[in-house]
Design a protein around this motif. Structure first.
Motif, short mmCIF file in Angstrom:
data_model
loop_
_atom_site.label_atom_id
_atom_site.label_comp_id
_atom_site.label_asym_id
_atom_site.label_seq_id
_atom_site.Cartn_x
_atom_site.Cartn_y
_atom_site.Cartn_z
N LEU A 267 4.24 21.70 -0.23
CA LEU A 267 5.04 20.75 -0.86
C LEU A 267 4.36 19.41 -0.31
CD1 LEU A 267 7.38 19.97 -2.30
CD2 LEU A 267 8.70 20.23 -0.04
N LEU A 268 4.09 19.29 0.96
CA LEU A 268 3.79 18.22 1.55
C LEU A 268 2.37 17.49 1.48
CD1 LEU A 268 5.94 19.06 4.83
CD2 LEU A 268 6.31 17.26 3.14
N PHE A 269 1.53 18.45 0.91
CA PHE A 269 0.11 18.30 0.99
C PHE A 269 -0.13 17.07 0.16
CE2 PHE A 269 -3.96 19.25 -1.01
CZ PHE A 269 -4.88 18.97 -0.19
N GLU A 270 0.50 16.77 -0.94
CA GLU A 270 0.40 15.51 -1.64
C GLU A 270 1.61 14.77 -1.81
OE1 GLU A 270 -2.40 13.61 -5.16
OE2 GLU A 270 -1.62 15.64 -5.37
N GLU A 271 1.68 13.83 -1.38
CA GLU A 271 3.19 13.10 -1.36
C GLU A 271 3.27 12.88 -2.79
OE1 GLU A 271 1.38 9.87 1.47
OE2 GLU A 271 0.34 11.25 0.13
N GLY A 272 2.69 12.54 -3.75
CA GLY A 272 3.31 12.18 -5.18
C GLY A 272 3.36 13.49 -5.76
N ALA A 273 2.78 14.57 -5.48
CA ALA A 273 2.65 15.72 -6.53
C ALA A 273 4.21 16.50 -6.54
CB ALA A 273 1.80 16.70 -6.13
N GLY A 274 5.02 16.30 -5.39
CA GLY A 274 6.34 16.90 -5.42
C GLY A 274 6.28 18.66 -5.50
N GLN B 217 0.54 6.94 -7.76
CA GLN B 217 1.26 5.98 -6.89
C GLN B 217 2.22 6.54 -5.77
OE1 GLN B 217 3.55 4.00 -10.10
NE2 GLN B 217 1.74 2.22 -10.12
N PHE B 218 2.40 5.76 -4.85
CA PHE B 218 3.28 6.41 -3.54
C PHE B 218 2.46 7.29 -2.73
CE2 PHE B 218 6.14 4.29 -6.78
CZ PHE B 218 6.35 3.20 -6.20
N THR B 219 1.46 7.20 -2.76
CA THR B 219 0.60 8.07 -1.90
C THR B 219 -0.35 7.06 -0.95
OG1 THR B 219 -1.42 8.23 -3.14
CG2 THR B 219 0.26 10.06 -3.68
N LYS B 220 -0.64 7.87 0.05
CA LYS B 220 -1.61 7.26 1.16
C LYS B 220 -2.51 6.40 0.58
CE LYS B 220 -2.52 6.33 5.57
NZ LYS B 220 -2.03 5.11 5.98
N GLN B 221 -3.54 7.40 -0.36
CA GLN B 221 -4.48 6.80 -0.99
C GLN B 221 -4.28 5.83 -1.70
OE1 GLN B 221 -6.89 10.31 -1.95
NE2 GLN B 221 -7.19 9.61 -4.11
N TRP B 222 -3.14 5.63 -2.17
CA TRP B 222 -2.98 4.40 -3.21
C TRP B 222 -2.55 3.25 -2.20
CZ3 TRP B 222 2.42 2.46 -4.42
CH2 TRP B 222 2.43 1.61 -5.61
N ASP B 223 -1.95 3.38 -1.12
CA ASP B 223 -1.86 2.48 -0.37
C ASP B 223 -3.09 1.65 0.31
OD1 ASP B 223 0.93 3.01 -0.36
OD2 ASP B 223 1.03 3.71 1.54
N GLN B 224 -4.15 2.73 0.42
CA GLN B 224 -5.25 2.15 1.01
C GLN B 224 -6.19 1.33 -0.11
OE1 GLN B 224 -6.81 5.98 2.35
NE2 GLN B 224 -6.33 5.60 4.20
N ALA B 225 -5.99 1.81 -1.44
CA ALA B 225 -6.49 1.14 -2.29
C ALA B 225 -6.11 -0.36 -2.65
CB ALA B 225 -6.62 2.13 -3.58
N MET B 226 -4.82 -0.31 -2.11
CA MET B 226 -4.21 -1.61 -2.53
C MET B 226 -4.66 -2.51 -1.44
SD MET B 226 -0.13 -2.30 -2.85
CE MET B 226 0.18 -0.77 -4.13
N SER B 227 -4.37 -2.09 -0.22
CA SER B 227 -5.02 -2.83 0.80
C SER B 227 -6.59 -3.26 0.67
CB SER B 227 -5.06 -1.97 2.00
OG SER B 227 -5.60 -2.67 3.20
N ASN B 228 -7.30 -2.49 0.14
CA ASN B 228 -8.77 -2.73 0.06
C ASN B 228 -9.10 -3.19 -1.52
OD1 ASN B 228 -9.67 -1.74 2.28
ND2 ASN B 228 -9.14 0.53 1.80
N GLY B 229 -8.02 -3.66 -2.26
CA GLY B 229 -8.20 -4.10 -3.70
C GLY B 229 -9.22 -3.42 -4.46
#
Lengths: 331, 390, 301
Positions: A267-274, B217-229
């Motif tokens: 569940l927590l592995f990918e935040e967006g996946a729910g 959206q709203f994942t760590k990866q997305w945040d980082q991509a936003m920060s790095n343009g």
């Protein structure tokens, strides 16, 4: 497991005036004592187990029965008392439910990928921790750190480690010229990644359980084995392992139950996946599918049926374990 | 008050102000960060009539379901003292109103959409950077937005995607169309809806042509991509500006700007309702009416950037003249007011969120190269149908 | 294994005495001295185990903005106390820590006490329906927890326990896991002869429990207590439904951090750290306790 230790039904002393010469008062006291003794031996087991069953009846049984009842109905979380009889429909539909079969497969693979290495490593670590050493309690406590780490923190860290573009693991593999791996979207890569989280979280826990059991193994067994010239490995193999058999059985059963119910990590592995387990449902376990049906799609009846199927699967696994361990004991 | 996420009432000093006006009232709030945790708990509390706060918030994605199934658990705020239907955007008011005319919640914010873009990447790709000209690039048509993306890919910097995710393109496109997943009689029509087909077409094309960054959206990866343009544009409801600023940080300062979206639409926003079982119903209703009145909404926008759902607020000084220094002093008050008034009135339905999520999953399958658009659509339909079937 | 437990009592004590007098390395597998390789392996695993925790502290000492950047920060910044203060005041942390100590303490105590009693009965006593009842205990472990939430909530609401601590204590005060755990441990660690001897001396069941079972079970009780305490401390799914911020546990209080569209990760991490620190402290204490338990020896004559 079949040990029938104590139980000691009353000793054969007081069979009603077998010793007539004794004064009457003492005889009565003796009688009373032996009767109390007998009642004590007979009833105390039930007294000892009753708190568990009382609390379970109070707080565990009703949910269980409600779930069974709900699984036979069409019922939504928006109105949990509003049930419409559906018979076995919630069960029979699972046969054609592609998402159910997928989650069954995911659960099985994740269980194998995580449980086996986890228990083997825990056994090895417990063996090492059982040595005399400096800072022993530091190591023991450190092993338990993953278990104590808050879920929010662990999620963030693993999301970072397994990041596709900026993850530390891909950076590390990159040093050896491996291309970027999209851990979360891959079918097997996501499963491997999740099992590492499970292994990370639970190895220390099992280590401690093994360690506690190892410390109850009498030392003279090792000593006599050492006198017989047994190597360390042989001592481990022929003394430690057999002594630990009840505990090993315990951890195998508990980890198997845990992995069939695996829920938090995927569940927590990918935040967006729910609760979907990724866009391809590539890491949607049974527990996650149950959760998605009940808490996202709000279909309580369908979720209840999945819960009962999970329960039945575990019961079958339990029976298989029971047969295996009986076989082992015989041989 | 039972809330989720951020409403910012406390941070904007609104509680203190109200308590000063009404000395006999004390306000406490109980906030759960994520709506996905908050909403099932709220349903549990509602259906068993216990554990409820005097005021409960409901997200727009859930409001139709709450109106449908829990209306009798809420007070009719349409008749509450100080609440005025005329003050709200009509569609916002209607979303929380049942067929029998009962209004169970008053609107807090709305999410009129624009497009945020990176001036530096646009310049490198030879695209205009002025927000008026940028808006003209794609005015009125999401197809033009894709065309601009194709230009960008030809001439733009290496490794920078045109837009963050196909899902966001889809969200923008569907939000700006006339219909969504339900028809007016409440039937699910997403499979045959021309609006869904059009929005899917645009988003799946973006995914297939690799104009997207394959980010969720709203994942760590997305945040980082936003920060790095790592991407040049993103669909931007009013509240997204704060997110970009926070995640982009000083590194991206002065690089972002914001322009009108191809077509206006709404993304996000919430409601406040008063459960029937509460201990202080009348007081709670008054508080809700006060918090959602135009004056307070305007203050909230000035402080926190939540865009008002009450048009009278748009003429107020604090909203009209608002600019955002992080986005090149863009006149955000004016820009979002214009968008807000053009938002099409959509029929929303109880399962919008579930349908949305599964369509988003389908688009990700294309981005990840696991399916072609047709296959992905079939997968999405399969998942939606399974989720909707009781 | 039957033979093992039977031979245990006569010889265990002298063996221990001998060992204490002359701890020779490599003499016997149970208590060999650790070599360099052992330390190396353990250090590696310790590092892996601690990394997320340490990184939590690092994240908590930074700003939200810095956390989004790449590469992520790998060393401490200067914002730790500011973030902790924000977390402390934003979430109801004082009350939450107090409540959680109470809740987790009660659950751990209940699980250990009832688990030991029942575990002992299942391991060493003879009574009717024993196997069937044990199967029932294991069976209760197999019920998926996600689904009990709705009916349990309905029951708690009927009892008017919403927002009260007993709603998160009582449903978890016994655990099948605890019973099973103690049973498996006692089968091996508690020599049947010891109980028989006590019985022949005329000891009542209560005395047997107090003087024979508890001493023998102490290491396992410590482990079970610790595991249960930590588990109860981190329990999230049920408390968030049964409690509110008015009367929260730590995990419930933490959900109110990082409100909103722009959650401040550094404050969330600071809160998570605040919530974990007491746990780590306790683990350190308990860690010693376990070591102590072993020194005293599991088997006392």
């Amino acid at each position: 497991m079949t040990q029938t230790g104590t139980a000691v039904d009353a000793p054969p002393s007081a069979e009603g005036g077998a010793v007539p010469k004794r004064p009457a008062t003492e005889d009565r006291r003796q009688k009373w004592r032996s009767r109390r003794y007998r009642w004590d031996a007979k009833l105390s087991p039930y007294a000892f187990i009753s708190p568990f069953f009382l609390f379970f009846a109070a707080f565990g049984l009703f949910p269980l029965l409600y779930t069974a009842w709900a699984s036979l109905h069409r019922v939504e979380l928006t109105a949990p008392t509003d049930m419409e009889w559906a018979g076995l429909h919630n069960y029979t539909r699972l046969f054609e439910d592609h998402f159910f079969w997928n989650s069954l497969w995911v659960t099985f693979t994740l269980a194998v990928l995580s449980t086996v290495p986890q228990l083997l490593m825990a056994m090895g670590l417990a063996h090492l921790l059982n040595y005399k050493m400096r800072a022993a309690s530091f190591f023991r406590v450190a092993m338990l750190a993953p278990y104590a780490t808050s879920v929010a923190a662990a999620t963030l860290v693993f999301a970072m480690l397994y990041g596709r573009d900026y993850g530390l693991i891909n950076w590390f593999f990159g040093l050896f010229g491996v291309d970027e791996i999209d851990w979360k979207s891959g079918d097997w890569t996501s499963k491997i990644a999740i099992s590492t989280i499970v292994i990370w979280r639970w190895t220390g826990y099992n280590t401690l359980i093994y360690l506690a059991a190892m410390q109850a193994v009498p030392h003279d067994l090792y000593e006599s084995a050492a006198l017989d010239g047994a190597s360390r490995w042989k001592q481990f193999r022929y003394v430690t392992i057999p002594s630990l058999r009840p505990t090993i059985l315990f951890t195998v059963v508990v980890s198997t139950i845990g992995s069939v119910q695996l829920f938090g990590e995927p569940l927590l592995f990918e935040e967006g996946a729910g609760a979907s387990g990724g866009p391809d449902h590539q890491f949607q376990t049974l527990g996650l599918y149950l959760y998605e049906q009940g808490w996202r799609n709000l279909h309580l009846g369908r979720a209840a049926a999945i819960a009962w199927v999970m329960f039945l699967i575990l019961v079958v696994i339990g029976i298989v374990f029971g047969l295996i361990s009986r076989r082992l004991r015989k041989s | 008050m039972g809330l989720f996420g951020t409403f910012g009432f406390e941070e904007a000093g609104l509680y203190d102000e109200y308590e000063k006006l009404n000395p006999d009232i004390t306000i406490k709030q109980d906030v759960i960060e994520r709506n996905e945790n908050y909403y099932p708990a709220l349903l549990n509390h509602l259906t068993s009539n216990s554990g409820l706060a005097d005021v409960q918030a409901v997200e727009v994605a859930n409001i139709a379901e709450v109106v449908d199934t829990q209306a009798d658990r809420f007070m009719d705020l349409g008749k509450a003292e100080g609440a005025s239907e005329d003050a709200f955007l009509d569609w916002k008011w209607q979303q929380a109103t049942a067929d029998d005319g009962k209004t169970i919640g008053l609107g807090t914010d709305v999410g009129p959409m624009a497009v945020c873009y990176r001036k530096d990447h646009f310049e490198a790709a030879g695209l205009p950077t002025d927000r008026e000209e940028v808006a003209k690039l794609w005015e009125g048509d999401w197809e033009k937005f894709l065309d601009a993306g194709r230009d960008f890919r030809k001439n733009g910097p290496e490794g920078v995607a045109w837009v963050d995710s196909a899902d966001a393109v889809y969200d923008g496109a569907i939000a700006s169309s006339e219909g969504k997943y339900y028809d007016e009689s409440g039937e699910v029509i997403y499979k045959d809806s021309p609006d869904v087909e059009a929005a899917w077409g645009i988003a799946s094309t973006a995914a297939e042509e690799k104009l997207t960054g394959n980010l969720e959206q709203f994942t760590k990866q997305w945040d980082q991509a936003m920060s790095n343009g790592d991407f040049a544009t993103i669909s931007c409801p009013a509240w997204m500006l704060g997110y970009i600023q926070e995640k982009g940080g000083t590194k991206a300062e002065g690089k972002w700007d914001v322009a009108q979206s191809p077509r206006p639409g709404n993304w996000g926003g919430s409601f406040l309702g008063v459960p029937e079982s509460g201990a202080h119903k009348e007081e709670a209703a008054k508080l809700v009416a006060w918090l959602t009145a135009p004056e307070q909404q305007a203050k909230l926008f000035a402080e926190r950037g939540n865009f008002p759902s009450a048009p009278p607020a748009y003429d107020m000084e604090a909203v009209r003249t608002a600019t955002n220094p992080y986005f090149g002093d863009a006149p955000i008050g004016e820009l979002f007011s214009a968008a807000a008034e053009e938002i099409p009135v959509q029929t929303i339905g109880p399962k919008d969120q579930v349908i949305d999520d599964n369509i988003g999953n389908g688009l990700q399958l294309i981005e990840q190269g696991k399916q072609d658009p047709d296959g992905a659509w079939d997968e999405a339909v399969k998942a939606v149908d399974n989720a909707l079937d009781q | 294994m039957a033979t093992l437990t039977e031979t245990a009592p006569e010889t265990a004590a002298p063996a221990r005495r001998r060992r204490r007098r002359a701890p020779k390395a490599g003499e016997a597998g149970g208590q060999q001295r650790a070599g360099k390789l052992t330390y190396a392996v353990l250090l590696l695993f310790t590092a892996i185990s601690l990394f997320p925790l340490i990184w939590t502290a690092i994240a908590a000492s930074r700003t939200n903005e810095r956390l989004a950047e790449t590469p992520p920060p790998l060393w401490f910044g200067g914002n730790l106390f500011a973030n902790m203060e924000t977390a402390w005041s934003d979430a109801n942390m004082g009350l939450a820590l107090f409540n959680t100590t109470l809740v987790a303490g009660a659950i751990a105590a209940g699980t250990v006490l009832f688990g030991t009693l029942a575990g002992f009965a299942f391991a060493k006593l003879r009574f009717r329906f024993k196997n069937l009842l044990m199967l029932l205990v294991i069976g209760t472990m197999m019920v998926p927890p996600q689904l009990s939430v709705v009916p349990l909530y309905m029951a708690i609401a009927k009892l008017e326990w919403i927002d009260q601590l007993q709603s998160v204590i009582l449903p978890f005060i016994v655990s099948a896991f605890g019973v099973f755990f103690m049973r498996q441990y006692l089968i091996q660690a508690l020599p049947t002869e010891l109980i028989e001897a006590a019985r022949v001396d005329g000891a009542s069941s209560v005395r047997v429990i107090w003087h024979v079972v508890f001493p023998a079970a102490r290491p396992a009780m410590a482990v079970l207590g610790m595991l249960t305490f930590v588990m109860a401390w981190n329990e999230f799914f049920w408390p968030i439904i049964a409690l509110t911020q008015e009367n929260p546990t730590v995990q419930v209080a933490l959900t109110s951090l990082g409100r909103g569209y722009i959650p401040d990760q550094s404050v969330i991490m600071a809160g998570a750290l605040l919530g974990t620190l007491p746990l780590l402290l306790l683990l350190l204490l308990f860690g010693k306790q376990i070591v102590g338990g072993i020194m005293h020896g599991a088997v006392k004559g």
